[in-house]
Enzyme design. Structure first.
Site, PDB file in Angstrom:
ATOM      1  N   CYS A   1      -7.244   1.013   2.280  1.00  0.00           N
ATOM      2  CA  CYS A   1      -7.845   2.678   2.460  1.00  0.00           C
ATOM      3  C   CYS A   1      -7.225   2.819   1.693  1.00  0.00           C
ATOM      4  CB  CYS A   1      -7.743   2.698   3.654  1.00  0.00           C
ATOM      5  SG  CYS A   1      -8.438   2.006   5.048  1.00  0.00           S
TER       6      CYS A   1
ATOM      7  N   ASN B   1     -12.360  -2.847  -0.324  1.00  0.00           N
ATOM      8  CA  ASN B   1     -11.631  -3.474   0.873  1.00  0.00           C
ATOM      9  C   ASN B   1     -11.884  -2.911   2.209  1.00  0.00           C
ATOM     10  OD1 ASN B   1      -8.200  -3.578   2.315  1.00  0.00           O
ATOM     11  ND2 ASN B   1      -9.690  -1.538   2.593  1.00  0.00           N
ATOM     12  N   GLU B   2     -12.395  -3.991   3.155  1.00  0.00           N
ATOM     13  CA  GLU B   2     -12.278  -3.898   4.915  1.00  0.00           C
ATOM     14  C   GLU B   2     -13.881  -2.742   4.882  1.00  0.00           C
ATOM     15  OE1 GLU B   2      -9.669  -1.199   6.855  1.00  0.00           O
ATOM     16  OE2 GLU B   2      -8.887  -3.151   6.775  1.00  0.00           O
TER      17      GLU B   2
ATOM     18  N   GLU C   1       0.824  -0.842   0.027  1.00  0.00           N
ATOM     19  CA  GLU C   1       0.512  -0.017  -0.307  1.00  0.00           C
ATOM     20  C   GLU C   1       1.018   0.751   0.262  1.00  0.00           C
ATOM     21  OE1 GLU C   1      -3.981   2.238   1.618  1.00  0.00           O
ATOM     22  OE2 GLU C   1      -3.213   0.586   2.946  1.00  0.00           O
TER      23      GLU C   1
END
Length: 657
Positions: free
Chosen positions: A255, A385-386, A44
């Site tokens: 994120c 994503n989450e 990331e």
């Protein structure tokens, strides 16, 4: 070779093949087939992992796109300085009229009025700009550095430039010249070869005659990138990752992918093609991402190190922590309007065509134009994503999932079940996955070392022959040895459950010293040094020693002692048996290894041990304080082992064919 001998040779080859199959079958007898993609990497762009980190660009704010929405003190001139040695003078300003490309709107205009005498110390004069890079530029004597810039003549006369690398005191390390004589934007290139080493060099671009010129996308790259790729990776950092032999890489982030609001979502099409056409933007971690490290570079890097690409695309919703909601549990999720969803679904399908399509397809042709006519063989794609599992998320995920499944059944979709190992989003996410029969879902959790020790049976009770798990982000809070050994114990359980856990990756991966937004990371670095944490060594010892069959009851230990963990896997390609033993306790503990089921084994094996004081950790100044020790040891069909306190031991044993 006559016919008879040729026939005999063919017979030997055939017999050898069947003997190999027989050997493989016997060696695998009693073993459980597990994922061959179990351990990989998650990258990331956090902690300056990309620009200023893995991405080897040395110029910071190369396109003059920095602005106060990223950092309050930033502006288009950030990390640039106006210089006019030799009593020269002129003016600079930033303009947006007729840029190189709409995605790259800002550029600097240099208006040179007078060139003075050569400065005594540097021997040069002119009007221009200086860039300090990311905390200075590291250059090595006699290495080559590729300089480039886009420029166009705005006045009546061509403008000559001196391009040089200087020390902080102004000593010239390398120098070359460029002449700008075109009224349209044009790329100018040159090579700089420093005469000495320097860790804090600056790049100086000086106009040496009166005139007016526009400058943009000013770049400096070491020629020695990883595998000498243009627009490539920092060689030493990339090699650290390659040494892990990961089976996959998830990118471009967690994120970061779904972004800080809809306008900040990571859109892959903005990150491919010529650099001057890519769109820079603030990332959710509040700094600039140039997109120089874009989808093409991610896919190429995966290919370079033999890892499968796992791109993660937003599920058409932004991060629930968008805006000012980080501290209050996250209520900022926004969803793309439904009238934009068909276009967005097509964007996802276009990525698959870009990665796998023939050169005759629209997007396959764009991949080929970038220099890669062969398909990238994309197998996995992450959607979301989450995310908070809201009705808006579910509706959009279903649309994307159905479209990919219908048009590209060969591509495995990885879904998401929220940011925690349990709770509302976890439950809703798993229900959605069960209802849709999503092949894999992405679980995330960051917690204490004690949690990892006490939850080693987590996946023992998961349903088999159903949705599989990708443990996409996990870590215990800390980079001490005890954190790494707790993770090692847990990883043996991932191997044991490799028939339901398809993949796993530690997070975050990289962190630049003094530029971190996350306190627990695998590799810390600055411009000169690299600090592999104990966590890195644990991940490497597992990732570089993967197997595709798991064997139970090979290692006998005290089953009542939660601090002890072990696993045994076999690599069917090499025939190697790989034993991993973990002791999270504060005293050595005995284990007994029985290899009787594997037939003939070599008497010597490779052993690697990571051990030390529980609170020991590495630093940039002492990066090897905690590091594995390798040796050759004697083994037999049955042997005893005393696992050191706070340790991971990997023994790799050859089998005789």
């Amino acid at each position: 070779m006559n016919l008879k001998s040729h026939s005999l040779f063919a017979t030997i080859i055939i017999l050898s093949f069947f003997l190999f199959l027989s050997f493989s079958s016997q060696a695998a007898k009693g073993g459980k087939k597990i994922s061959s993609d179990l351990f990989g990497l998650f990258f990331e762009d956090i902690n300056y992992s990309a620009d200023g980190g893995l991405y080897a660009e040395m110029v910071q704010n190369r396109s003059f796109e920095y602005n106060p929405t990223e950092q309050k003190t930033w502006n288009p001139f950030s990390y640039w300085e106006y210089v006019a040695p030799g009593f020269s003078y002129g003016r600079i300003n930033v303009e947006t009229t007729a840029p190189i490309h709409p995605n790259n709107p800002h550029y600097v205009v240099l208006d040179v009025e007078h060139i003075g005498h050569e400065a005594k110390y540097t021997g040069i004069s002119g009007v221009g700009i200086k860039n300090s890079g990311f905390e200075g530029m590291v250059v090595k004597a006699n290495d080559k550095y590729d300089f480039s810039m886009f420029a166009r003549q705005l006045g009546n006369e061509p403008v000559a430039f001196t391009i040089c690398l200087q020390t902080l005191k102004g000593k010239i390390l390398a120098q070359t010249t460029v002449s700008v004589a075109a009224s349209d934007w044009k790329k100018y290139s040159a090579t700089l070869i420093p005469s000495a080493n320097c860790d804090t060099a600056n790049l100086v671009i000086l106009a040496t005659n009166a005139g007016k010129v526009g400058l943009d996308l000013i770049s400096l790259f070491p020629e020695k990138t990883f595998k000498n790729r243009p627009n490539g990776m920092r060689a030493d950092l990339a090699q650290m990752l390659a040494d892990m032999k990961p089976r996959f890489i998830r990118f471009p982030g967690g994120c970061l992918a779904h972004g800080d609001g809809l306008g900040n979502m990571y859109r892959w099409k903005n990150t491919i093609g010529p650099l001057e056409t890519r769109k820079e933007q603030r990332n959710i971690w509040n700094y600039n991402q140039t997109a120089g490290l874009g989808y093409y570079e991610y896919f190429r890097f995966c290919e370079d190190i033999g890892a499968k690409p796992l791109p993660v695309l937003p599920a058409a919703v932004s991060c629930q922590n968008s805006g000012d909601t980080w501290r209050v549990g996250g209520t900022g999720q926004k969803a793309l309007p439904m009238n934009e969803m068909q276009e967005y679904v097509q964007e996802v399908l276009d990525l698959i065509e870009w990665a796998n399509g023939p050169v005759t397809s629209v997007w396959g042709a764009k991949r080929a134009a970038a220099g890669h006519p062969a398909p990238f063989n994309l197998q996995y794609i992450g959607i979301g994503n989450e995310d908070k599992i809201t009705p808006e998320f579910e509706e959009r995920f279903k649309m994307i999932f159905a479209a990919v499944k219908a048009k590209h059944p060969e591509v495995t979709v990885v879904g998401t079940v929220g940011p925690a190992p349990d709770g509302e989003d976890f439950t809703k996410g798993w229900k959605l996955a069960d209802d849709l029969k999503v092949p894999i879902v992405d679980e995330h959790y960051y917690t204490s070392p004690e949690w990892f020790i006490s939850h080693q049976n987590r996946y023992d009770s998961y349903k088999r022959n159903a949705t599989e798990v990708y443990l996409g982000e996990y870590a215990s809070w800390g980079n001490k040895l005890r954190n790494a050994i707790a993770e090692a114990a847990y990883m043996t359980s991932l191997e044991r459950n490799g028939d339901v856990v398809r993949m796993a990756s530690y997070a975050p991966l990289l962190a630049k010293k003094d530029f971190t937004q996350w306190k627990t990371d695998m590799i810390f670095f600055n411009n000169v040094k690299i600090n592999p944490t104990p966590n890195y060594y644990v991940q490497k010892m597992f990732s570089a020693n993967q197997g595709d069959y798991y064997f139970d009851k090979v290692i006998l230990k005290d089953e009542k002692d939660q601090n002890l963990a072990a696993s045994c896997v076999r690599d069917s390609k090499t025939g190697d048996i790989i034993v991993k033993m973990v002791n999270f306790g504060n005293a050595p503990k005995p284990m007994k290894i029985n290899l009787g089921k594997f037939g003939s084994i070599a008497s010597l094996a490779e052993q690697t041990v990571l051990s030390g004081e529980a609170d020991a950790e590495n630093t940039l100044d002492n990066p090897q304080k905690v590091s594995p020790v390798s040796s050759t040891v004697k083994v037999g069909k049955s042997f005893n082992y005393s696992a050191p306190a706070m340790s991971l031991t990997v023994v790799r044993i050859k089998t005789k064919k």
